[in-house]
Design an enzyme around this catalytic site. Structure first.
Site, PDB file in Angstrom:
ATOM      1  N   ARG A  21       5.100  -7.748  23.285  1.00  0.00           N
ATOM      2  CA  ARG A  21       5.241  -8.250  24.662  1.00  0.00           C
ATOM      3  C   ARG A  21       3.928  -7.982  25.398  1.00  0.00           C
ATOM      4  NH1 ARG A  21      10.635  -8.486  26.723  1.00  0.00           N
ATOM      5  NH2 ARG A  21      11.865  -9.543  25.119  1.00  0.00           N
ATOM      6  N   HIS A  46      -5.661   2.652  12.473  1.00  0.00           N
ATOM      7  CA  HIS A  46      -6.183   1.740  11.451  1.00  0.00           C
ATOM      8  C   HIS A  46      -6.389   0.372  12.103  1.00  0.00           C
ATOM      9  CE1 HIS A  46      -6.120   0.540   6.955  1.00  0.00           C
ATOM     10  NE2 HIS A  46      -6.847  -0.310   7.639  1.00  0.00           N
ATOM     11  N   ARG A  48      -7.066  -3.061  12.203  1.00  0.00           N
ATOM     12  CA  ARG A  48      -7.245  -4.116  11.204  1.00  0.00           C
ATOM     13  C   ARG A  48      -7.945  -5.330  11.841  1.00  0.00           C
ATOM     14  NH1 ARG A  48      -4.641  -3.187   6.419  1.00  0.00           N
ATOM     15  NH2 ARG A  48      -3.210  -1.403   6.400  1.00  0.00           N
ATOM     16  N   HIS A  53      -1.899  -4.539  15.225  1.00  0.00           N
ATOM     17  CA  HIS A  53      -1.343  -3.414  15.963  1.00  0.00           C
ATOM     18  C   HIS A  53      -2.459  -2.727  16.754  1.00  0.00           C
ATOM     19  CE1 HIS A  53      -2.635  -1.477  12.251  1.00  0.00           C
ATOM     20  NE2 HIS A  53      -1.540  -1.770  11.582  1.00  0.00           N
ATOM     21  N   GLU A  78      -9.264   4.706  10.233  1.00  0.00           N
ATOM     22  CA  GLU A  78      -9.137   4.167   8.885  1.00  0.00           C
ATOM     23  C   GLU A  78      -9.484   2.686   8.884  1.00  0.00           C
ATOM     24  OE1 GLU A  78      -5.090   4.952   7.677  1.00  0.00           O
ATOM     25  OE2 GLU A  78      -5.708   6.924   6.982  1.00  0.00           O
ATOM     26  N   THR A 109      -0.114  -4.294   4.277  1.00  0.00           N
ATOM     27  CA  THR A 109      -0.371  -2.870   4.505  1.00  0.00           C
ATOM     28  C   THR A 109      -1.312  -2.393   3.405  1.00  0.00           C
ATOM     29  OG1 THR A 109       0.603  -0.689   4.932  1.00  0.00           O
ATOM     30  CG2 THR A 109       1.570  -1.975   3.140  1.00  0.00           C
ATOM     31  N   HIS A 200       0.553   7.776   3.312  1.00  0.00           N
ATOM     32  CA  HIS A 200       1.249   6.491   3.113  1.00  0.00           C
ATOM     33  C   HIS A 200       2.675   6.714   2.607  1.00  0.00           C
ATOM     34  CE1 HIS A 200       0.828   2.072   3.364  1.00  0.00           C
ATOM     35  NE2 HIS A 200       1.940   2.154   2.672  1.00  0.00           N
ATOM     36  N   ASP A 201       3.614   6.364   3.474  1.00  0.00           N
ATOM     37  CA  ASP A 201       5.056   6.475   3.175  1.00  0.00           C
ATOM     38  C   ASP A 201       5.537   7.916   3.016  1.00  0.00           C
ATOM     39  OD1 ASP A 201       5.587   3.353   1.340  1.00  0.00           O
ATOM     40  OD2 ASP A 201       5.556   3.825   3.489  1.00  0.00           O
ATOM     41  N   GLY A 223       2.553   7.907   9.690  1.00  0.00           N
ATOM     42  CA  GLY A 223       2.789   6.986  10.798  1.00  0.00           C
ATOM     43  C   GLY A 223       4.150   6.331  10.744  1.00  0.00           C
TER      44      GLY A 223
HETATM   45  C1  LIG Z   1      -4.296   3.743   4.749  1.00  0.00           C
HETATM   46  C2  LIG Z   1      -2.828   3.872   4.859  1.00  0.00           C
HETATM   47  O1  LIG Z   1      -2.133   4.088   3.909  1.00  0.00           O
HETATM   48  C3  LIG Z   1      -2.218   3.744   6.165  1.00  0.00           C
HETATM   49  O2  LIG Z   1      -2.850   4.614   6.987  1.00  0.00           O
HETATM   50  C4  LIG Z   1      -2.406   2.399   6.772  1.00  0.00           C
HETATM   51  O3  LIG Z   1      -3.103   2.559   7.966  1.00  0.00           O
HETATM   52  C5  LIG Z   1      -1.098   1.796   7.109  1.00  0.00           C
HETATM   53  O4  LIG Z   1      -1.403   0.562   7.711  1.00  0.00           O
HETATM   54  P1  LIG Z   1      -0.247  -0.225   8.478  1.00  0.00           P
HETATM   55  O5  LIG Z   1       0.237   0.702   9.583  1.00  0.00           O
HETATM   56  O6  LIG Z   1      -0.946  -1.458   8.969  1.00  0.00           O
HETATM   57  O7  LIG Z   1       0.832  -0.479   7.464  1.00  0.00           O
HETATM   58  N1  LIG Z   2      -3.292   7.221   5.785  1.00  0.00           N
HETATM   59  C1  LIG Z   2      -1.856   7.091   5.902  1.00  0.00           C
HETATM   60  C2  LIG Z   2      -1.481   6.864   7.331  1.00  0.00           C
HETATM   61  O1  LIG Z   2      -2.303   7.005   8.216  1.00  0.00           O
HETATM   62  C3  LIG Z   2      -0.105   6.499   7.688  1.00  0.00           C
HETATM   63  O2  LIG Z   2       0.568   5.834   6.642  1.00  0.00           O
HETATM   64  P1  LIG Z   2       2.138   5.548   6.907  1.00  0.00           P
HETATM   65  O3  LIG Z   2       2.771   6.891   7.172  1.00  0.00           O
HETATM   66  O4  LIG Z   2       2.222   4.644   8.107  1.00  0.00           O
HETATM   67  O5  LIG Z   2       2.625   4.913   5.645  1.00  0.00           O
END
Ligand SMILES: CC(=O)[C@@H](O)[C@H](O)COP(=O)(O)O
Ligand SMILES: NCC(=O)COP(=O)(O)O
Length: 255
Positions: A21, A46, A48, A53, A78, A109, A200-201, A223
Site C-alpha cells: 500500500r 537485502h 534487490r 521489499h 546483503e 529468494t 536463511h529459513d 528474517g
Molecule cells: C541471503 C539470504 O538468504 C536472505 O538474507 C535473503 O535476503 C532473503 O531474501 P528475501 O527476503 O528476498 O527472500
Molecule cells: N541471510 C539470511 C537472512 O538475512 C534472512 O533469511 P530469512 O530468515 O528471511 O530466510
C-alpha cells in the site's frame, strides 16, 4: 570463551508488507527500533534490484537511525555486488558488513551460494574495495568444504552458511547427514581463519540444534520466520525468544 552468536534481524518482509500500500506502514524503521530495543545486535537488509521489499531509501534511513541512535548495532547489507547500483549504495552507506549473495535479479529468494573459483575474477576486486573501505565482507556459501579455501584466498573475512538445506531437512531422516556438511564447512572455515555466519529459513524451532552442533557461529541473520512470529507475538517477545535460544545454546557450546 565462546563468543556469543549475534542476532541480526532481516527486515525485508516488513518492507514487503509496507510496499503493498502507499501508507508507509508497517514502518521498517520502527520494526528495526523495536527489535534493537528487544536486544537484536544487528539489522540486515537485502535491497534487490526490483526493490520488491527493501528500497535504497530504507537502507539510507536505517543507516542514519543506527549511526545516530544505536552506534553499537551492526548494519549488514546483503546482495549481489554485480547488480546495478548495489556497490554504489554500499560504499555510500558504509555498513559494518556486506554479505555478497550470487542472486540473479529474477530470483524469488536466495537459493544458492557462490562458486568462488568460477567467480574469482569478479569477487577479488570487490572484496579488495570492501576491505579498503573498512567494511567486513561475508560470502554466502552452500555447506560445501570445497569452497572454503577459495573464499579465504579471494579475501573474504567471513562466510555465511546458506541454511535452507538444513531447515528443509530438519526433523527428517537425512537431517544428520545434512547437518554434518555444515559442521564440516564451519570447521574448515575456522581452520582457514574465516568467521562463520549463517542464515536463511532459520526459525525458533530449528535454530537451537544448529547452534548446538555447528561450531563458533558469530551471527545468525533471520528474517522471514522471525517477522512471521512477530505478527503473532510482537517484535519484543519474538526477539527475546530468539535471543533466549541463542543464549541457552551458546552456554551449552561453551560447556
Ligand atoms: C541471503 C539470504 O538468504 C536472505 O538474507 C535473503 O535476503 C532473503 O531474501 P528475501 O527476503 O528476498 O527472500
Ligand atoms: N541471510 C539470511 C537472512 O538475512 C534472512 O533469511 P530469512 O530468515 O528471511 O530466510
Amino acid at each position: 570463551m565462546v563468543e556469543k552468536t549475534k542476532l541480526s534481524v532481516n527486515v525485508n518482509k516488513v518492507a514487503l508488507l509496507r510496499n503493498s500500500r502507499h501508507l508507509g506502514i508497517p514502518s521498517v524503521l520502527r520494526a528495526a527500533s523495536l527489535c534493537i530495543a528487544a536486544g537484536a545486535e544487528g539489522i540486515t537488509v537485502h535491497p534487490r534490484p526490483d526493490e520488491r521489499h527493501i528500497r535504497r531509501s530504507d537502507v539510507r534511513e536505517l543507516s542514519a537511525l543506527i549511526r545516530q541512535h544505536h552506534p553499537h548495532i551492526e548494519l549488514n547489507i546483503e546482495g549481489n555486488p554485480l547488480a546495478d547500483g548495489f556497490l554504489d549504495l554500499v560504499f555510500e552507506v558504509v555498513p559494518d558488513q556486506c554479505t555478497m549473495v550470487p542472486d540473479s535479479p529474477e530470483q524469488s529468494t536466495s537459493d544458492h551460494g557462490w562458486n568462488v573459483l568460477a567467480d574469482r575474477e569478479k569477487l577479488v576486486p570487490v572484496l579488495e574495495k570492501l576491505r579498503a573501505a573498512g567494511i567486513r565482507s561475508s560470502l554466502f556459501l552452500d555447506p560445501d568444504v570445497t569452497q572454503v579455501a577459495a573464499a579465504k584466498e579471494v579475501g573474504a573475512d567471513r562466510i555465511e552458511l546458506y541454511t535452507e538445506p538444513y531447515a528443509s531437512s530438519y526433523g527428517k531422516e537425512n537431517a544428520g547427514e545434512i547437518l554434518e556438511q555444515y559442521v564440516a564447512t564451519a570447521k574448515m572455515a575456522l581452520e582457514h581463519g574465516l568467521g562463520v555466519n549463517a542464515g536463511h529459513d532459520l526459525n525458533l524451532e530449528n535454530l537451537g540444534k544448529f547452534l548446538r552442533e555447528v561450531p563458533a557461529v558469530l551471527e545468525v541473520s533471520i528474517g522471514h520466520a522471525l517477522i512471521a512470529d512477530a505478527l503473532e507475538l510482537g517484535y519484543a517477545t519474538t526477539v527475546a525468544a530468539y535471543r533466549k535460544v541463542i543464549r541457552e545454546e551458546s552456554v551449552k557450546t561453551a560447556g
